[in-house]
Design a protein around this motif. Sequence first.
Motif, PDB file in Angstrom:
ATOM      1  N   TRP A 199      39.534  40.732  47.313  1.00 40.37           N
ATOM      2  CA  TRP A 199      40.172  39.411  47.277  1.00 40.37           C
ATOM      3  C   TRP A 199      41.374  39.438  46.334  1.00 40.37           C
ATOM      4  N   GLU A 253      44.415  41.397  47.584  1.00 42.29           N
ATOM      5  CA  GLU A 253      45.221  40.585  48.502  1.00 42.29           C
ATOM      6  C   GLU A 253      45.990  39.515  47.721  1.00 42.29           C
ATOM      7  N   SER A 254      45.262  38.808  46.864  1.00 38.04           N
ATOM      8  CA  SER A 254      45.842  37.647  46.181  1.00 38.04           C
ATOM      9  C   SER A 254      47.119  38.001  45.433  1.00 38.04           C
ATOM     10  N   ARG A 255      47.165  39.184  44.838  1.00 36.61           N
ATOM     11  CA  ARG A 255      48.310  39.533  43.985  1.00 36.61           C
ATOM     12  C   ARG A 255      49.500  40.052  44.814  1.00 36.61           C
ATOM     13  N   ASN A 278      50.215  34.684  50.018  1.00 39.99           N
ATOM     14  CA  ASN A 278      49.100  35.402  50.633  1.00 39.99           C
ATOM     15  C   ASN A 278      47.908  34.458  50.811  1.00 39.99           C
ATOM     16  N   TYR A 293      44.956  34.761  50.277  1.00 39.77           N
ATOM     17  CA  TYR A 293      43.970  34.840  49.185  1.00 39.77           C
ATOM     18  C   TYR A 293      44.554  34.420  47.831  1.00 39.77           C
ATOM     19  N   ARG A 294      45.858  34.008  47.839  1.00 40.78           N
ATOM     20  CA  ARG A 294      46.489  33.692  46.542  1.00 40.78           C
ATOM     21  C   ARG A 294      45.653  32.691  45.762  1.00 40.78           C
ATOM     22  N   ASP A 295      45.177  31.666  46.448  1.00 42.04           N
ATOM     23  CA  ASP A 295      44.498  30.551  45.784  1.00 42.04           C
ATOM     24  C   ASP A 295      43.025  30.845  45.510  1.00 42.04           C
ATOM     25  N   TYR A 296      42.615  32.096  45.741  1.00 43.41           N
ATOM     26  CA  TYR A 296      41.251  32.480  45.310  1.00 43.41           C
ATOM     27  C   TYR A 296      41.199  32.624  43.803  1.00 43.41           C
ATOM     28  N   TYR A 297      42.374  32.806  43.212  1.00 42.49           N
ATOM     29  CA  TYR A 297      42.434  33.014  41.759  1.00 42.49           C
ATOM     30  C   TYR A 297      43.356  31.966  41.159  1.00 42.49           C
ATOM     31  N   TYR A 324      48.190  35.413  35.818  1.00 42.74           N
ATOM     32  CA  TYR A 324      46.864  35.032  36.313  1.00 42.74           C
ATOM     33  C   TYR A 324      45.927  34.882  35.121  1.00 42.74           C
TER      34      TYR A 324
END
Length: 545
Positions: free
Chosen positions: A110, A113-115, A120, A122-126, A159
């Motif tokens: 996750w 992908e997010s970074r 992306n 998955y950006r908002d997963y973190y 982050y």
Amino acid sequence: MQKHWWQEAVVYQVYPRSFQDSDDDGLGDLNGLRRRLPYIKRLGADVIWLTPVYRSPDDDNGYDISDYESIQPAFGTMADFDAVLADAHALGLKIVMDLVVNHTSDEHAWFAESRKAVDNPYRDYYIWRDPVDGHEPAPWSSTFSGSAWEFDEATGQYYLHLFSKKQPDLNWRNDTVRDEIYGMMTRWLDRGIDGFRMDVINSISKPEDFTNTRRGDDRQAQVHAYLREMNDRVLSKYDIMTVGETGGVTPESAQLYAGYDTHELSMVFQFQHLSLDLDREFGRWRHHPIQLSRLKAIMTRWQVELAGKAWNSLFWSNHDQPRAVSRWGNDRPLYRELSAKMLGAVLHYQQGTPYIYQGEELGMTNVYNVQSIDDCRDIETLNAWQDLVETRHLLAPDEMLLGIELCGRDNARTPMQWDTSANAGFTSAGVTPWIGLNDNYPKINAASQVDDPNSVFSFYREMNALRKQYPIITYGDYTLLAPEDEQVWAYTRTLDGQVLTVVANFTDETLTRPEAAPAGTLLQQNYGDDAGERLRPYEVKVYLK
Ligand code: TEU
């Protein structure tokens, strides 16, 4: 009050990397744990709390998870896990897994992908934020020293990581993140596990806007909504035990997390008693003596204020704390066993679910003579050394080494001491364990205790058996005696006309106390006889009338 199985249970915490190595790589593993299940059963524990065994780069010894649904290869395979679970259940032992969902590893798919890009999926997963005036978005600090924000060049944002920079915090505001976690939890519960210990679970809620908020300010608001949702969608569907690690919790706020009618968790770990000897500025790295009356007052508050409303957990130590007998008792040879038994009794006869950390039942001690930071493995210790000694020069090397000896997390992570053979039976002779052994293992080990009726192991085993025999130990009301006494902790438990009295001498002196000779029969004690009102060094006596 509705009764639950986990109120009558004793939990044994296993830190697998230091428990038993079965394949001679110097690291404990699942097959090693499987081999030692009969030992845990013989102790009389009912539940095993297994700290993380998921795939991880091991930046924080497995609390940085890169795949929640595969096993760390060095610990074994999912088939090995299933075998441990099946054997544990066959022995009547339950297994509670460690749920680490405040953060993942930065090597989790996750985060990879997010970074990649700000847009992306998955950006908002973190939790990503723009710099503010070219700096971190908010003055939040990491538990492991330094800022809680790491700048990511690729996308020009920071982050959040409340722990190491390899442990990015998940964004619990994101419904998809919560869906992913609830799905993972469900699949583990459907595999047959018996519950979760939830890592820093009261940190999962974060402000939308970080400016003008301190770390932890608004945790109450959102975290309960998340936990009620988790309970509704997952936990309530199983007859399981949950315990939340909730740093900063008070007896009042604990009633929200663990109230009998709040539908969140079974119980929480509180840390108020563990902060008594810490320094306001340097925390665990500058250790202070403990004042018994303050310890009694805090533990009594938890007993009295939760009574009838929520269930207590009872612990002195875990994988993050120094060894109990070194911190709270007296680990010199003359008094180590006496004070280890005294500490066990004064804790286990209170109301709540007791947690025994591996080796506590043997009276294992801190590691002394830490010669160099190179002897240490714990990221919290290594980062603190870099910050306090090397960078900011706030502590001298020898002061920091003393702090590490007295209160560093590695104290609890040295290999389990099974016998007097090379490497204490943790791993084969000639193999180098991942962390050094405590050199007192020839004197302190399971083999020398399991058959000795006077050993610390046998004392804990007897306590666990008495718990099953006398409901007053589980359900009796607690009353503190002599609150101002700075040497003796005495309290009673009452239930259905019965009175259980516990009297414990926390000193190496012989004292006289009237409450040391209560009416009733002597149920358990750590000396061979009863000296009435005379309390000998570290003597504990438990009476039942
Ligand atoms: O611990 C939370 C935590 O803050 C403790 O590490 C402890 O309070 C800290 O050492 C401050 O002195 C949990 C896990 O138990 C710990 O092992 C992990 O390192 C941490 O979370 C991050 O997952």
